[in-house]
Design a protein around this motif. Sequence first.
Motif, short mmCIF file in Angstrom:
data_model
loop_
_atom_site.label_atom_id
_atom_site.label_comp_id
_atom_site.label_asym_id
_atom_site.label_seq_id
_atom_site.Cartn_x
_atom_site.Cartn_y
_atom_site.Cartn_z
N PHE A 17 -6.47 7.08 -5.05
CA PHE A 17 -6.13 5.73 -5.47
C PHE A 17 -4.71 5.68 -6.03
O PHE A 17 -4.12 6.71 -6.39
N LYS A 18 -4.16 4.48 -6.08
CA LYS A 18 -2.91 4.24 -6.79
C LYS A 18 -2.99 2.87 -7.43
O LYS A 18 -3.74 1.98 -6.97
N LEU A 19 -2.27 2.69 -8.50
CA LEU A 19 -2.18 1.36 -9.12
C LEU A 19 -1.03 0.59 -8.48
O LEU A 19 0.03 1.15 -8.20
N GLY A 20 -1.28 -0.69 -8.20
CA GLY A 20 -0.25 -1.53 -7.59
C GLY A 20 -0.53 -2.99 -7.87
O GLY A 20 -1.47 -3.33 -8.60
N ILE A 45 0.82 -1.22 0.00
CA ILE A 45 0.00 0.00 0.00
C ILE A 45 0.86 1.27 0.00
O ILE A 45 0.33 2.36 -0.20
N ASN A 46 2.15 1.16 0.24
CA ASN A 46 3.01 2.34 0.23
C ASN A 46 3.08 2.93 -1.18
O ASN A 46 3.03 2.20 -2.17
N GLY A 47 3.18 4.25 -1.27
CA GLY A 47 3.29 4.88 -2.58
C GLY A 47 2.47 6.15 -2.68
O GLY A 47 1.99 6.69 -1.67
N ILE A 48 2.31 6.63 -3.91
CA ILE A 48 1.61 7.88 -4.17
C ILE A 48 0.17 7.61 -4.62
O ILE A 48 -0.07 6.86 -5.56
N TYR A 49 -0.77 8.25 -3.93
CA TYR A 49 -2.19 8.13 -4.26
C TYR A 49 -2.68 9.47 -4.82
O TYR A 49 -2.46 10.51 -4.22
N HIS A 82 -18.52 7.39 10.50
CA HIS A 82 -17.78 7.29 9.25
C HIS A 82 -16.36 6.82 9.54
O HIS A 82 -15.74 7.24 10.52
N HIS A 83 -15.85 5.95 8.68
CA HIS A 83 -14.49 5.44 8.82
C HIS A 83 -13.73 5.62 7.51
O HIS A 83 -14.29 5.44 6.42
N TRP A 84 -12.47 6.00 7.63
CA TRP A 84 -11.57 5.98 6.49
C TRP A 84 -10.99 4.58 6.34
O TRP A 84 -10.69 3.92 7.35
N TYR A 85 -10.84 4.13 5.09
CA TYR A 85 -10.27 2.81 4.82
C TYR A 85 -9.16 2.91 3.77
O TYR A 85 -9.25 3.70 2.82
N ILE A 86 -8.14 2.14 3.97
CA ILE A 86 -7.14 1.89 2.92
C ILE A 86 -7.37 0.44 2.52
O ILE A 86 -7.21 -0.47 3.34
N TYR A 87 -7.76 0.24 1.28
CA TYR A 87 -8.26 -1.08 0.91
C TYR A 87 -8.23 -1.27 -0.61
O TYR A 87 -7.92 -0.35 -1.37
N ILE A 88 -8.59 -2.49 -1.02
CA ILE A 88 -8.83 -2.80 -2.43
C ILE A 88 -10.30 -3.18 -2.55
O ILE A 88 -10.79 -4.05 -1.82
N SER A 89 -11.01 -2.52 -3.44
CA SER A 89 -12.42 -2.84 -3.64
C SER A 89 -12.56 -4.17 -4.37
O SER A 89 -11.79 -4.49 -5.29
N ALA A 90 -13.55 -4.94 -3.97
CA ALA A 90 -13.80 -6.24 -4.62
C ALA A 90 -14.04 -6.06 -6.12
O ALA A 90 -13.67 -6.91 -6.93
N SER A 91 -14.62 -4.92 -6.50
CA SER A 91 -14.92 -4.68 -7.91
C SER A 91 -13.65 -4.47 -8.73
O SER A 91 -13.69 -4.55 -9.97
N ASP A 92 -12.53 -4.18 -8.06
CA ASP A 92 -11.27 -3.97 -8.78
C ASP A 92 -10.42 -5.24 -8.87
O ASP A 92 -9.33 -5.22 -9.44
N THR A 136 -2.52 -6.56 -11.29
CA THR A 136 -2.53 -5.10 -11.14
C THR A 136 -3.94 -4.65 -10.76
O THR A 136 -4.93 -5.06 -11.39
N THR A 137 -4.01 -3.83 -9.73
CA THR A 137 -5.31 -3.39 -9.25
C THR A 137 -5.20 -2.00 -8.63
O THR A 137 -4.11 -1.43 -8.54
N LYS A 138 -6.32 -1.49 -8.19
CA LYS A 138 -6.34 -0.17 -7.55
C LYS A 138 -6.38 -0.30 -6.02
O LYS A 138 -7.20 -1.04 -5.47
N PHE A 139 -5.48 0.41 -5.36
CA PHE A 139 -5.52 0.56 -3.92
C PHE A 139 -6.19 1.90 -3.64
O PHE A 139 -5.87 2.90 -4.28
N ARG A 140 -7.12 1.92 -2.70
CA ARG A 140 -7.91 3.12 -2.49
C ARG A 140 -7.82 3.63 -1.05
O ARG A 140 -7.64 2.85 -0.11
N ILE A 141 -7.99 4.97 -0.92
CA ILE A 141 -8.19 5.61 0.39
C ILE A 141 -9.54 6.30 0.28
O ILE A 141 -9.71 7.25 -0.50
N ARG A 142 -10.50 5.81 1.05
CA ARG A 142 -11.86 6.34 0.92
C ARG A 142 -12.57 6.40 2.26
O ARG A 142 -12.28 5.63 3.18
#
Length: 274
Positions: free
Chosen positions: A195-198, A178-182, A218-228, A204-210
């Motif tokens: 988001f960032k690609l990783g 998950i490290n990197g530039i979003y 409300h909660h912030w998550y760093i995650y990969i969406s199942a749809s990706d 290859t998929t999208k890592f998201r901060i949402r």
Amino acid sequence: LKFLQPEFARSMGIDEAKRLAKWYDKYSFEAGRLICDDVLAAEFEGEFSQAVQIPDELDNLVDALVVADECNLSNTTSKGTKLIGSMFQEDTMMLNIQEKHVRALKTIIAKQSVLWEPIKQILAQSGNLLDMFEKQTLLQNNLFPHLLISKIQQKDTASSLAKTTTQIRISGSGSRCINGIYKVDGEHEQAKSFFKLGTFEGQTTKFRIRLHEMEDSHHWYIYISASDLRGTDRSDVDFYSSLKTNRSDLPPRAGWDVIDNGEHPPPTLFFQSF
């Protein structure tokens, strides 16, 4: 004493009225005090139509209100609290409140109950602060409205940062993927999404901060969406989460909880503008 004469009283300016009001009040010169009250009250009437749009006028008006309150100038106090009270209800004006406005702010809040709701909303951002005091107790407490000013300044800083941030850099995470530039990817739940690609498990998929709504919070998550995730029926892949505790549209820099697929240590976020 010359200002007690009608021809000179008409030439009294606001600065003279502020200085003389204290003198007239001290020595119980009722006629002079009433003249100062008329002069200062007229100043508020003259500024009413445009003062909300001119933050630079705030200091002069606040000074006049403080003098009016100290010297029992009822007409000026009434008109002043109404005018400056309306100014403090404007977001742009609230951000101009400083420590030197403390005395006037306490006077206004005590006399203008309409201000309590917007002020309560600002104080509510600091967690359980409102639970510490009832309204009247809060107004008498030495920490208030210094606490209010601090919270307004924090809100202003957070708001400015949210508007200018175009990407987030994550580093130090135990889950190295998950490290990197979003980069900004629109909005989600009325907050910026990143988001960032990783690569995860060979694809290859999208890592998201949402930001996500969870029942009454409300909660912030760093995650990969199942749809990706292609070719799999697995659910979202969650790494880290954090409860949203303020009105900022940005995730927290630190203090993330390790969940599900996450590994210690949790990440640190750095906000960048380009």
